[in-house]
Design a protein around this motif. Structure first.
Motif, PDB file in Angstrom:
ATOM      1  N   VAL A   1       0.826  -1.209   0.000  1.00  0.00           N
ATOM      2  CA  VAL A   1       0.000   0.000   0.000  1.00  0.00           C
ATOM      3  C   VAL A   1       0.858   1.256   0.000  1.00  0.00           C
ATOM      4  CG1 VAL A   1      -1.823   1.249   1.199  1.00  0.00           C
ATOM      5  CG2 VAL A   1      -1.785  -1.244   1.247  1.00  0.00           C
ATOM      6  N   GLU A   2       0.500   2.205  -0.861  1.00  0.00           N
ATOM      7  CA  GLU A   2       1.174   3.500  -0.903  1.00  0.00           C
ATOM      8  C   GLU A   2       0.143   4.622  -0.805  1.00  0.00           C
ATOM      9  OE1 GLU A   2       3.166   3.433  -4.659  1.00  0.00           O
ATOM     10  OE2 GLU A   2       5.071   2.857  -3.740  1.00  0.00           O
ATOM     11  N   LEU A   3       0.610   5.772  -0.403  1.00  0.00           N
ATOM     12  CA  LEU A   3      -0.255   6.945  -0.396  1.00  0.00           C
ATOM     13  C   LEU A   3      -0.489   7.434  -1.822  1.00  0.00           C
ATOM     14  CD1 LEU A   3       1.221   9.113   2.493  1.00  0.00           C
ATOM     15  CD2 LEU A   3      -1.018   8.031   2.466  1.00  0.00           C
ATOM     16  N   GLN A   4      -1.673   7.989  -2.058  1.00  0.00           N
ATOM     17  CA  GLN A   4      -1.894   8.666  -3.319  1.00  0.00           C
ATOM     18  C   GLN A   4      -0.931   9.847  -3.400  1.00  0.00           C
ATOM     19  OE1 GLN A   4      -5.961   9.860  -3.721  1.00  0.00           O
ATOM     20  NE2 GLN A   4      -6.612   7.887  -4.500  1.00  0.00           N
ATOM     21  N   PRO A   5      -0.474  10.209  -4.601  1.00  0.00           N
ATOM     22  CA  PRO A   5       0.492  11.305  -4.747  1.00  0.00           C
ATOM     23  C   PRO A   5       0.055  12.603  -4.066  1.00  0.00           C
ATOM     24  CG  PRO A   5       0.289  10.108  -6.803  1.00  0.00           C
ATOM     25  CD  PRO A   5      -0.755   9.537  -5.889  1.00  0.00           C
ATOM     26  N   GLU A   6      -1.225  12.933  -4.165  1.00  0.00           N
ATOM     27  CA  GLU A   6      -1.699  14.188  -3.577  1.00  0.00           C
ATOM     28  C   GLU A   6      -1.572  14.179  -2.057  1.00  0.00           C
ATOM     29  OE1 GLU A   6      -5.713  17.024  -3.437  1.00  0.00           O
ATOM     30  OE2 GLU A   6      -5.724  15.137  -4.555  1.00  0.00           O
ATOM     31  N   VAL A   7      -1.907  13.041  -1.438  1.00  0.00           N
ATOM     32  CA  VAL A   7      -1.792  12.938   0.012  1.00  0.00           C
ATOM     33  C   VAL A   7      -0.322  12.864   0.417  1.00  0.00           C
ATOM     34  CG1 VAL A   7      -2.530  11.676   2.073  1.00  0.00           C
ATOM     35  CG2 VAL A   7      -3.994  11.708   0.046  1.00  0.00           C
ATOM     36  N   HIS A   8       0.460  12.160  -0.398  1.00  0.00           N
ATOM     37  CA  HIS A   8       1.901  12.076  -0.149  1.00  0.00           C
ATOM     38  C   HIS A   8       2.517  13.471  -0.131  1.00  0.00           C
ATOM     39  CE1 HIS A   8       5.865  10.395  -0.017  1.00  0.00           C
ATOM     40  NE2 HIS A   8       5.450   9.179  -0.304  1.00  0.00           N
TER      41      HIS A   8
END
Length: 400
Positions: free
Chosen positions: A210-217
């Motif tokens: 699982v990774e963060l969405q780019p915007e949340v990252h």
């Protein structure tokens, strides 16, 4: 498939790394992971394990363990494969999600079933087609699944092969498709001595999916960068404290209690703890509390550089990530900031602390200091989390 309204990954996480799950369930899919780690050092140097020291700006730990993934490639399982499906939901909060994912992957691989990914709003997952010719994963309920043939099965967290064989496989064989409902009988993140053929599958599911969405990252990175900028006198290092007023009130921790180990600590106790182990007045402190509460004034009095998300989040992001009806964005942001801070202090015991500890151990950030009101000791090393000092966290089964 009806989505649980409490699915808290909605609009927060991306499943770009979920593409490996389908293959992992029915085939071996560890080659790329092992290749990426081929350059990792298996040795720890004196610098990497440098002791805590009383520097002029606090007892920061220098360096960190250079860990590598140490799970082994599982035996090939190219035999009989099932035509059934396993579905599941993500509920409660980010500290639960990794474990729910791991349990679903372990069950699906054991059964030889196809895993149906939960609905994650705002993501565009892509499913690879493995050599056996079928779709490796689905993000929408396949036509083959209906209420008539979908059995809901309760699954204890960290499900074992024995439990699957005795309690899940018979239902799956009879119904063909199952929906997992993970429950947590206890907060148990300690590693087990007894090895299982599914350990490697669970490790990859927990630490590589699982990774963060780019915007949340981007939001998380901007907050961390701001905290580092405010921490110039301590070389960009800051302390993250999991301290939420509403949780302290529920646990009855706003007032100082008896000496010894406790389940939570008040703002006053956190101040005394940080001062006792040597953090100075100019230390930057991040709190998981979203908005300022008057009970936190005592922290601000001694550590003026104490911040909540409200005071440090970019203004143009507050409407979406701080002032929304749901608090799930806030929980995810806290989880990742606490995982990446130089020091993590859990003022509240529980699964958030346990899973942040696992993510920190996996990345070599092992300065996790647990408060205690034990008199006499003034060394930060005396308050190192047992997950680290005893190396008894589940993460140590996956990383070495």
């Amino acid at each position: 498939m009806t989505v649980d309204p409490r699915q808290v990954l909605a609009g927060v996480l991306t499943v770009t790394m979920f593409v490996m799950l389908g293959n992992m369930i029915k085939r071996d899919h560890f080659d790329s992971v092992e290749a990426n780690q081929s350059g990792a050092s298996s040795e720890t140097t004196d610098h990497a394990v440098a002791a805590l020291h009383g520097a002029s700006h606090g007892p920061w730990k220098e360096g960190g363990l250079d860990l590598k993934r140490c799970w082994t490639k599982p035996a090939s399982e190219e035999g009989q494969q099932s035509e059934g499906f396993v579905t599941f939901s993500l509920t409660n909060g980010p500290e639960y999600h990794v474990l729910q994912i791991a349990d679903a992957v372990v069950v699906a691989r054991y059964l030889g079933a196809t895993l149906v990914l939960p609905d994650i709003r705002g993501s565009k997952p892509v499913c690879k087609k493995p050599g056996w010719g079928g779709q490796s994963c689905y993000t929408h309920q396949p036509a083959e699944i209906s209420a008539r043939n979908l059995a809901v099965v309760r699954v204890p967290n960290r499900v074992t092969e024995k439990h699957i064989a005795e309690n899940i496989e018979p239902i799956f064989s009879r119904k063909g498709n199952i929906r997992l409902a993970t429950y947590f009988p206890s907060v148990n993140m300690k590693k087990t001595e007894q090895k299982s053929s599914m350990d490697s599958v669970a490790c990859l599911a927990m630490f590589g999916t699982v990774e963060l969405q780019p915007e949340v990252h981007e939001v998380v990175d901007s907050i961390i960068e701001r905290l580092k900028t405010l921490s110039r006198k301590s070389d960009g290092r800051f302390v993250a404290v999991d301290l939420r007023v509403e949780m302290l009130e529920k646990k009855g921790c706003q007032e100082s209690g008896a000496a010894g180990a406790k389940s939570c600590y008040s703002p006053e106790e956190i101040v005394l703890f940080l001062r006792k182990i040597g953090f100075e007045k100019d230390t930057t402190v991040y709190l998981t509390q979203s908005r300022w509460d008057s009970s936190l004034d005592v922290l601000k009095d001694f550590f003026p550089k104490t911040y909540t998300k409200e005071s440090i989040m970019p203004v143009d992001k507050k409407g979406k990530y701080l002032n929304s009806e749901s608090s799930e964005f806030e929980k995810v942001i806290d989880f990742y900031i606490c995982s990446q801070s130089d020091v993590f202090v859990p003022a509240i015991s529980g699964l958030f602390y346990a899973n942040v500890a696992g993510k920190r151990i996996a990345s070599g950030r092992t300065q996790i200091l647990v408060p205690a009101t034990v008199p006499g000791s003034a060394s930060a090393a005396d308050f190192s989390s047992h997950y680290v000092s005893k190396k008894n966290h589940l993460a140590y089964s996956c990383f070495c």
